[in-house]
Each structure stands twice: as C-alpha cells, then as structure tokens.
Design an enzyme around this catalytic site. Sequence first.
Site, mmCIF file in Angstrom:
data_model
loop_
_atom_site.group_PDB
_atom_site.id
_atom_site.type_symbol
_atom_site.label_atom_id
_atom_site.label_comp_id
_atom_site.label_asym_id
_atom_site.label_seq_id
_atom_site.Cartn_x
_atom_site.Cartn_y
_atom_site.Cartn_z
ATOM 1 N N HIS A 275 14.634 -23.057 -13.150
ATOM 2 C CA HIS A 275 13.625 -23.990 -12.638
ATOM 3 C C HIS A 275 13.735 -25.381 -13.243
ATOM 4 O O HIS A 275 13.652 -26.381 -12.554
ATOM 5 C CB HIS A 275 12.219 -23.449 -12.958
ATOM 6 C CG HIS A 275 11.902 -22.215 -12.198
ATOM 7 N ND1 HIS A 275 11.065 -21.239 -12.676
ATOM 8 C CD2 HIS A 275 12.315 -21.795 -11.011
ATOM 9 C CE1 HIS A 275 10.990 -20.272 -11.796
ATOM 10 N NE2 HIS A 275 11.745 -20.578 -10.782
ATOM 11 N N ARG B 76 19.675 -25.156 8.837
ATOM 12 C CA ARG B 76 19.925 -23.729 8.647
ATOM 13 C C ARG B 76 18.689 -22.944 9.055
ATOM 14 O O ARG B 76 17.566 -23.307 8.680
ATOM 15 C CB ARG B 76 20.255 -23.459 7.178
ATOM 16 C CG ARG B 76 20.391 -21.981 6.892
ATOM 17 C CD ARG B 76 20.887 -21.723 5.511
ATOM 18 N NE ARG B 76 19.831 -21.863 4.513
ATOM 19 C CZ ARG B 76 20.055 -21.752 3.201
ATOM 20 N NH1 ARG B 76 21.274 -21.556 2.754
ATOM 21 N NH2 ARG B 76 19.061 -21.864 2.349
ATOM 22 N N CYS C 146 28.448 -26.416 1.237
ATOM 23 C CA CYS C 146 27.110 -26.939 0.934
ATOM 24 C C CYS C 146 26.484 -26.276 -0.288
ATOM 25 O O CYS C 146 25.316 -26.476 -0.573
ATOM 26 C CB CYS C 146 26.189 -26.814 2.153
ATOM 27 S SG CYS C 146 25.926 -25.119 2.669
#
Length: 570
Positions: free
Chosen positions: A193, A330, A494
């Site tokens: 995170h 996507r 990507c």
Amino acid sequence: MTDVVESLVIQGQGIGHGCAVAPVFRFTANNSAPRNSDAPPHDENPQTAIARTMDAIECVASDLNQHAHSSDGDLRNILLATVAIARDPALADDISQRITDGQSPTSAVEMSIEHFATMFSAAGGPLSQRVTDLYSVRDRVVSLLDGRAINRASELTIPSVICAEDLSPADTAALNVKLVRAIVTEQGGTTGHTAIIAAQRGIPCVVRAPGSASLADGTLVAVDAYTGSVIVHPTDEQVSALLSKAHNRHVATKSTAPGATQDGHAVALLANIGTSQDATDLSESAAQGVGLFRTEVLFFDSSHAPSRHEQLPHYRFVAEQLGERKVVIRTLDAGADKPLSFAHHDIEENPALGVRGYRLVRTMPELLEEQLAALGTLVQQLPTNQRDRIWVMAPMISTSAEATHFARLARAHGIERVGVMIEVPAAALRAHEIMRDIDFVSIGSNDLAQYTMAADRMHTGLSDLLDAWQPAVLDLIAATCEAGKRQAKPVGVCGESAADPLMALVLTGLGVSSLSMSPDALPLVRWILSRHTIAQCQDLAAAARNCADAESARNAVWSQLDQETRSFLM
Ligand code: PEP
Ligand code: MG
C-alpha cells in the site's frame, strides 16, 4: 573538539525516480504491539465499558471515512476498506464478548484484533494484506480509549522525510502531503500500500530499508528513490551530488516527444489509470493515451453491480479528457487482489486461481454484458472517425475459446477494437491462436510473473521470483511478440515492468509496440529509449534471455549501457 558524524548508506527498494534531502520525522503508532492480555480486572460496568468501546470504534471509523472521502484513487478505496473492517459486526461482537467475560476495553480490543489478524494471516492472499489495516484500527481505538492523540501526524510541521516501521493507508491519509518530501519504511514491499500510494502521489519512496524506523527525529537524510538508497548524515558533497543528479534527470526528461528509439522505431508511451481524476491529470500530459484503464477501481466501494447507465458517464468522461488519444479500457478484473463486493464468490481456497477477471462470465455473465453495453454505447456516440480510439480488452484470458467468445460479445455491441490481456502462461504459449479473432494483446506482466513463477504477487518475501526479469517470463513475452509479429497485431505491456527503464529497452527489443505505466514513470522511459537504437534493444533483449536468473539478466543489460546512461540512473 567538534563531533564528526559519519555518514551511512541504508539500501532499500526504491519506488519512483525522485530525490529528497530533509530531516527525519519518525512516525510511530502509539501502540505497536499488544499489551499483556492479563490486564487487571476493571471496575467499570460491562455495559458502560462496551458502549464506551463501541463509541471509540465508531469515532475511528468515521474519522477514516472522512479521510477516505477527501482522498482519491487507491488511497480512497483502501481507506474505505479499513472503515469496513472497523465497522465489521463480527469485530464488535467479539470485543463485546471479551468485555462481558471480564477483560478491560483496551485489552479486549487488542486481543480481538490479534485474533482476527492471526486469522487473516493464515488465510493468506488478499486477506493477509489487511492485517496492517486491522492494526491501524487497533492503535487508533486504543489511543482513544486511553485518552491519547491518535498519532503524531499533527506534529509534522516542517518539510520532512517520514521514517516508519510501515505506514498504514490511514497513517498516510493523516499526513500533510505538502510537507512529506519522501517516505522510508523498514517493512512493506514494492507492491504494498505505501508504495502504491507514494507512486500515485509522486512522493519518492524507499521500502525495506533496514534500521530506518529507528532514525532519530531531525536526523538529516538524503533519499534517492530510483536507486533505493538513503544516506544518513550526508556530507555536503553527497547532498550536492544528489541534487545535481535530480536536476539533470529533471532536465533530460522534459521532452514530450512521442516515444521512439534513437533511430525512430516508434514505441507508444501510455498511462495506466483507475479513476476519473487520473484521467483529468492526463489532460495536459505527454502520455500518448491510456494503455490500461482499470475499470474495477471505479467500483471498489459499490455494493451493487453498476448498470450500463451508471457506467457510461465514467467512460465518457475519460474519453473526453483524453481528447483524440487512444484509450484502452479493461473490463472488470474482479477477484483475488481486487475484490468487488457485488462480484463476490463463496470462499475459494486459492482466489488467484479461481473465478476472477474474465472467468466471471461463467457465473455472472450479466456483469460483462452490462459493461460491454456501456462501452458499445460510448463507441457509437463518438464521431465515426474517432471510434477506433476506444480499445476494449478482457483480463485473465487463458484459452483461445475465451478470446473468441469475448471478441464476439464485444463486437456485438459495436466495439471496433477488441483485445485481451496476456497474463496466464497458457495464453502466452498459445498467443498465435488467442490472436486469431482479436485485434491486439496487452501483456499484464504482474500477473504473468505471478503465474509463471508460481509466486503470489502479494507475497513480499518472494520478490526475487516475482520478477519480470526472470528469463522464463521474458521467454513468454518473446513468444507473444513473435505471434504478434506473424499476424501483424500490436503487442503492448501494461504491467509494472513497463515502468522500469532498463526493462523498457528489453521489451522494445522483444517486439513490444507500446508501454503503459504510471504517468510519473514516462519521462525516464522516453529518455532511455531515445538513447538506444532498435538493434541495441534487440541485443539487450537477447543478452537478458541468455541469463539463468532475474538478477543476472538485469546485470547483463546494465553492463551494456554506456557510462553516461548509467551515471544518470545510479
Ligand atoms: C498485470 O497483471 O500486469 C496488470 C497490468 O493487471 P493488474 O495489475 O491490474 O492485475
Ligand atoms: Mg493483471
């Protein structure tokens, strides 16, 4: 006699390309470990104690909720997940029971959170990532119960380098970002995170830097996120060398030209986005378009499946922000590390190998149908000459039958450019068949590395395996590029590897025609490409594939760079 303080270099793993020189602000949660569970019995009536504890939990939850709603992107979603943990009825029940059984409120909170943390850790996968959030809820609630401030964030008053054991998203949210020059943590990983949030905010960050959490407040440090080094007590020479390197990087990477090698071989440089705000930030950027729009991020906190009417404005907004540039959207990649409550399944033993991504079409076909309807409407509402700038792709495709099925569904909605992601080794090995009925592929190197090396991408201890430099991963990328070349269909990347300047050279040499990354990483990738010819990239790719492991592959490429490029990256 004056004290001479020796400088010392701590080596960690860097995220981003920035540098910073500033004093340490040591960030400590007030309670980093549970206290003795045999706390003396208290004389408070259990009902009053339960009510007081529940008030403290709600106070923490609503504070985090406020931070969530004033944040955006991943931080917002992560904070909302922490709020959900704090408000989980199972946690409230467990704490209440412990108080009824005679524990003090503080001890009940600590023991209960420890109980859930053990369960989460044992479950592994995405749940184990929530342990930091559980502890940050614990620390806040216990501080409130003890009548103390929640943490030291409010004491940050001058520009500083934040040093911590680890930072929970809640800690990060509480910091005044304007005063944060860099973040250095002892724990965490490059996909954790702290790293994600720092990258999103353009804050230089170094994780897994041993000893950094014990540096005293005010100690001067010089941080280079690109090399992952933290110089403690830097000399004047070290400071000026770092600042001049930062300046040179800044100047050399100012170009906004389309991506290309030195001899003009085009490589489109695109951005990864997840929110409308990310798209707005790109309106002025030199990114040549969006190479990955992670649409699931839009719906992380949605409790119901969004209808086509709810989805369309998001997609339209992003398309508008990008002007005439290409946008690769996507379809929802729900499951495993990206859980969506409305696409929830019965507990799976191995969610990363379960019904996730495109596979949801097996159990919830209406999800894909609604999304394709929204995307089809978007395409149809664009002027005819702009329709082919919206590219739509499916995640987690394993077979050519899946690719063909997806293409049929997408084209039925009037979508012109249809592709799939190559994230599963089977798809890379059979790329020639996968490509038959689609227009393009994009390699998700994060998942491709995870599945090729059988190493959980959330597992920080396996980062040596979970590395796109592993020659086995490079071989699969090469196989995909070979198939793309034979069928004249574009192959992009990507995953995070596209943002690594050295790897960008290798990918280009393998035949990749577009690289999509966090916008922050674009300038350095553009710069390094412009200093190498396509033939040099091909040589570097061959050298990397010739090696036996990830480290030697990276070293092989590094050793072939010219001195100027190296000193720039060092
Ligand atoms: C990948 O797997 O590399 C990718 C780009 O998809 P995500 O990180 O969203 O799974
Ligand atoms: Mg993926």
